[in-house]
Design a protein around this motif. Structure first.
Motif, PDB file in Angstrom:
ATOM      1  N   GLU A 226       0.813  -1.198   0.000  1.00  0.00           N
ATOM      2  CA  GLU A 226       0.000   0.000   0.000  1.00  0.00           C
ATOM      3  C   GLU A 226       0.853   1.256   0.000  1.00  0.00           C
ATOM      4  O   GLU A 226       0.460   2.286  -0.520  1.00  0.00           O
ATOM      5  N   ILE A 227       2.020   1.142   0.608  1.00  0.00           N
ATOM      6  CA  ILE A 227       3.000   2.218   0.662  1.00  0.00           C
ATOM      7  C   ILE A 227       4.368   1.557   0.607  1.00  0.00           C
ATOM      8  O   ILE A 227       4.577   0.517   1.232  1.00  0.00           O
ATOM      9  N   LYS A 228       5.280   2.162  -0.111  1.00  0.00           N
ATOM     10  CA  LYS A 228       6.627   1.584  -0.182  1.00  0.00           C
ATOM     11  C   LYS A 228       7.267   1.642   1.208  1.00  0.00           C
ATOM     12  O   LYS A 228       7.379   2.722   1.805  1.00  0.00           O
ATOM     13  N   PRO A 229       7.695   0.489   1.723  1.00  0.00           N
ATOM     14  CA  PRO A 229       8.346   0.493   3.039  1.00  0.00           C
ATOM     15  C   PRO A 229       9.692   1.216   2.989  1.00  0.00           C
ATOM     16  O   PRO A 229      10.314   1.327   1.931  1.00  0.00           O
ATOM     17  N   VAL A 230      10.137   1.699   4.123  1.00  0.00           N
ATOM     18  CA  VAL A 230      11.443   2.350   4.218  1.00  0.00           C
ATOM     19  C   VAL A 230      12.516   1.312   3.911  1.00  0.00           C
ATOM     20  O   VAL A 230      12.558   0.248   4.531  1.00  0.00           O
ATOM     21  N   ASP A 231      13.374   1.631   2.954  1.00  0.00           N
ATOM     22  CA  ASP A 231      14.436   0.706   2.565  1.00  0.00           C
ATOM     23  C   ASP A 231      15.802   1.393   2.492  1.00  0.00           C
ATOM     24  O   ASP A 231      16.688   0.960   1.789  1.00  0.00           O
ATOM     25  N   ASN A 232      15.945   2.453   3.246  1.00  0.00           N
ATOM     26  CA  ASN A 232      17.180   3.231   3.247  1.00  0.00           C
ATOM     27  C   ASN A 232      17.801   3.150   4.650  1.00  0.00           C
ATOM     28  O   ASN A 232      17.165   3.553   5.631  1.00  0.00           O
ATOM     29  N   GLN A 233      19.017   2.644   4.727  1.00  0.00           N
ATOM     30  CA  GLN A 233      19.658   2.435   6.030  1.00  0.00           C
ATOM     31  C   GLN A 233      19.933   3.744   6.772  1.00  0.00           C
ATOM     32  O   GLN A 233      19.797   3.808   7.988  1.00  0.00           O
ATOM     33  N   LEU A 234      20.313   4.795   6.059  1.00  0.00           N
ATOM     34  CA  LEU A 234      20.551   6.082   6.709  1.00  0.00           C
ATOM     35  C   LEU A 234      19.250   6.616   7.305  1.00  0.00           C
ATOM     36  O   LEU A 234      19.245   7.122   8.425  1.00  0.00           O
ATOM     37  N   TYR A 235      18.153   6.485   6.571  1.00  0.00           N
ATOM     38  CA  TYR A 235      16.852   6.917   7.077  1.00  0.00           C
ATOM     39  C   TYR A 235      16.505   6.139   8.345  1.00  0.00           C
ATOM     40  O   TYR A 235      16.066   6.714   9.342  1.00  0.00           O
ATOM     41  N   LYS A 236      16.694   4.841   8.301  1.00  0.00           N
ATOM     42  CA  LYS A 236      16.398   4.013   9.475  1.00  0.00           C
ATOM     43  C   LYS A 236      17.257   4.428  10.662  1.00  0.00           C
ATOM     44  O   LYS A 236      16.766   4.523  11.786  1.00  0.00           O
ATOM     45  N   LYS A 237      18.521   4.714  10.415  1.00  0.00           N
ATOM     46  CA  LYS A 237      19.447   5.093  11.493  1.00  0.00           C
ATOM     47  C   LYS A 237      19.096   6.470  12.069  1.00  0.00           C
ATOM     48  O   LYS A 237      19.028   6.644  13.280  1.00  0.00           O
ATOM     49  N   GLU A 238      18.877   7.440  11.214  1.00  0.00           N
ATOM     50  CA  GLU A 238      18.683   8.821  11.667  1.00  0.00           C
ATOM     51  C   GLU A 238      17.243   9.160  12.044  1.00  0.00           C
ATOM     52  O   GLU A 238      17.021   9.985  12.913  1.00  0.00           O
ATOM     53  N   CYS A 239      16.282   8.545  11.405  1.00  0.00           N
ATOM     54  CA  CYS A 239      14.880   8.910  11.646  1.00  0.00           C
ATOM     55  C   CYS A 239      14.153   7.855  12.478  1.00  0.00           C
ATOM     56  O   CYS A 239      13.479   8.195  13.447  1.00  0.00           O
ATOM     57  N   ALA A 240      14.287   6.619  12.099  1.00  0.00           N
ATOM     58  CA  ALA A 240      13.534   5.558  12.772  1.00  0.00           C
ATOM     59  C   ALA A 240      14.146   5.148  14.108  1.00  0.00           C
ATOM     60  O   ALA A 240      13.578   4.327  14.812  1.00  0.00           O
ATOM     61  N   SER A 241      15.259   5.721  14.478  1.00  0.00           N
ATOM     62  CA  SER A 241      15.839   5.400  15.791  1.00  0.00           C
ATOM     63  C   SER A 241      15.136   6.190  16.900  1.00  0.00           C
ATOM     64  O   SER A 241      15.162   5.786  18.060  1.00  0.00           O
ATOM     65  N   CYS A 242      14.501   7.309  16.557  1.00  0.00           N
ATOM     66  CA  CYS A 242      13.810   8.141  17.561  1.00  0.00           C
ATOM     67  C   CYS A 242      12.296   7.945  17.551  1.00  0.00           C
ATOM     68  O   CYS A 242      11.636   8.158  18.557  1.00  0.00           O
ATOM     69  N   HIS A 243      11.733   7.612  16.415  1.00  0.00           N
ATOM     70  CA  HIS A 243      10.286   7.424  16.278  1.00  0.00           C
ATOM     71  C   HIS A 243      10.028   6.431  15.167  1.00  0.00           C
ATOM     72  O   HIS A 243      10.954   6.013  14.474  1.00  0.00           O
ATOM     73  N   PHE A 244       8.795   6.047  15.012  1.00  0.00           N
ATOM     74  CA  PHE A 244       8.420   5.173  13.906  1.00  0.00           C
ATOM     75  C   PHE A 244       8.934   5.778  12.612  1.00  0.00           C
ATOM     76  O   PHE A 244       8.773   6.974  12.371  1.00  0.00           O
ATOM     77  N   GLY A 245       9.570   4.982  11.785  1.00  0.00           N
ATOM     78  CA  GLY A 245      10.124   5.458  10.526  1.00  0.00           C
ATOM     79  C   GLY A 245       9.038   5.611   9.474  1.00  0.00           C
ATOM     80  O   GLY A 245       8.756   4.686   8.720  1.00  0.00           O
ATOM     81  N   TYR A 246       8.418   6.781   9.450  1.00  0.00           N
ATOM     82  CA  TYR A 246       7.334   7.036   8.507  1.00  0.00           C
ATOM     83  C   TYR A 246       7.831   6.862   7.080  1.00  0.00           C
ATOM     84  O   TYR A 246       8.822   7.474   6.678  1.00  0.00           O
ATOM     85  N   ALA A 247       7.130   6.053   6.337  1.00  0.00           N
ATOM     86  CA  ALA A 247       7.483   5.867   4.934  1.00  0.00           C
ATOM     87  C   ALA A 247       7.334   7.204   4.211  1.00  0.00           C
ATOM     88  O   ALA A 247       6.357   7.925   4.431  1.00  0.00           O
ATOM     89  N   PRO A 248       8.288   7.553   3.348  1.00  0.00           N
ATOM     90  CA  PRO A 248       8.171   8.811   2.600  1.00  0.00           C
ATOM     91  C   PRO A 248       6.858   8.929   1.823  1.00  0.00           C
ATOM     92  O   PRO A 248       6.353  10.021   1.626  1.00  0.00           O
ATOM     93  N   GLY A 249       6.273   7.801   1.438  1.00  0.00           N
ATOM     94  CA  GLY A 249       5.026   7.802   0.690  1.00  0.00           C
ATOM     95  C   GLY A 249       3.807   8.234   1.478  1.00  0.00           C
ATOM     96  O   GLY A 249       2.708   8.301   0.945  1.00  0.00           O
ATOM     97  N   LEU A 250       3.996   8.566   2.760  1.00  0.00           N
ATOM     98  CA  LEU A 250       2.885   9.042   3.583  1.00  0.00           C
ATOM     99  C   LEU A 250       2.691  10.550   3.482  1.00  0.00           C
ATOM    100  O   LEU A 250       1.685  11.073   3.971  1.00  0.00           O
TER     101      LEU A 250
END
Length: 166
Positions: A21-45
């Motif tokens: 339904e939405i492309k899942p997050v597949d970028n390691q830098l995004y996961k490290k910098e964004c998803a470490s503090c909160h749910f890693g919102y998919a850019p497609g949101l």
């Protein structure tokens, strides 16, 4: 029969992108910098303009300083914009999000998106404000497969309520 099953499996796997339904997050830098503090919102949101606004204001990111060095900022912005809702129209919910937007409006959070509001309008206030959820920005509290890009009814489990059926 085995050949038919093999063909079905092949066609099914080729169309996997369509099922998400939405492309899942597949970028390691995004996961490290964004998803470490909160749910890693998919850019497609969110649409591109919203992400540009968020990324330009990381020094005051919803009450926190999420500043990045120039190189990381550039790399993350490139990834996010390439996968924003208006660039990911092949995904069902990204397309619906984008189609719901009013021209000229800057949406500063996912909870302001008209499609998001519409999909959550039947929830009772206690379902959202309870300690296990806290707010509509806490997607993963109820959307158990959100990290996989799946937000449909079959994956919704509201704490202290159960499966969502509207």
């Amino acid at each position: 029969m085995k050949i038919l099953m093999l063909i079905f499996a092949l066609v099914f796997s080729l169309n996997a992108k369509e099922r998400l339904e939405i492309k899942p997050v597949d970028n390691q830098l995004y996961k490290k910098e964004c998803a470490s503090c909160h749910f890693g919102y998919a850019p497609g949101l969110l649409p591109q303009k919203s992400w540009e606004h968020i990324m330009a204001n990381l020094q005051n990111h919803y009450g926190s300083d999420a500043s990045l060095d120039e190189s990381e900022h550039k790399d993350l912005l490139e990834y996010i914009l390439a996968n924003s809702s208006d660039k990911a129209m092949e995904y069902k919910r990204s397309a619906k999000i984008t189609k719901s937007l009013q021209s000229g409006v800057l949406y500063e959070s996912i909870t302001q998106i008209p499609y998001h509001i519409k999909k959550h309008k039947n929830l009772e206030k206690w379902m959202i404000t309870q300690k296990e959820v806290k707010s509509l920005s806490n997607c993963i509290a109820c959307h158990k497969k959100a990290e996989q890009g799946i937000y449909g009814k079959k994956s919704i489990e509201i704490p202290n309520y159960g499966a969502w059926r509207d």
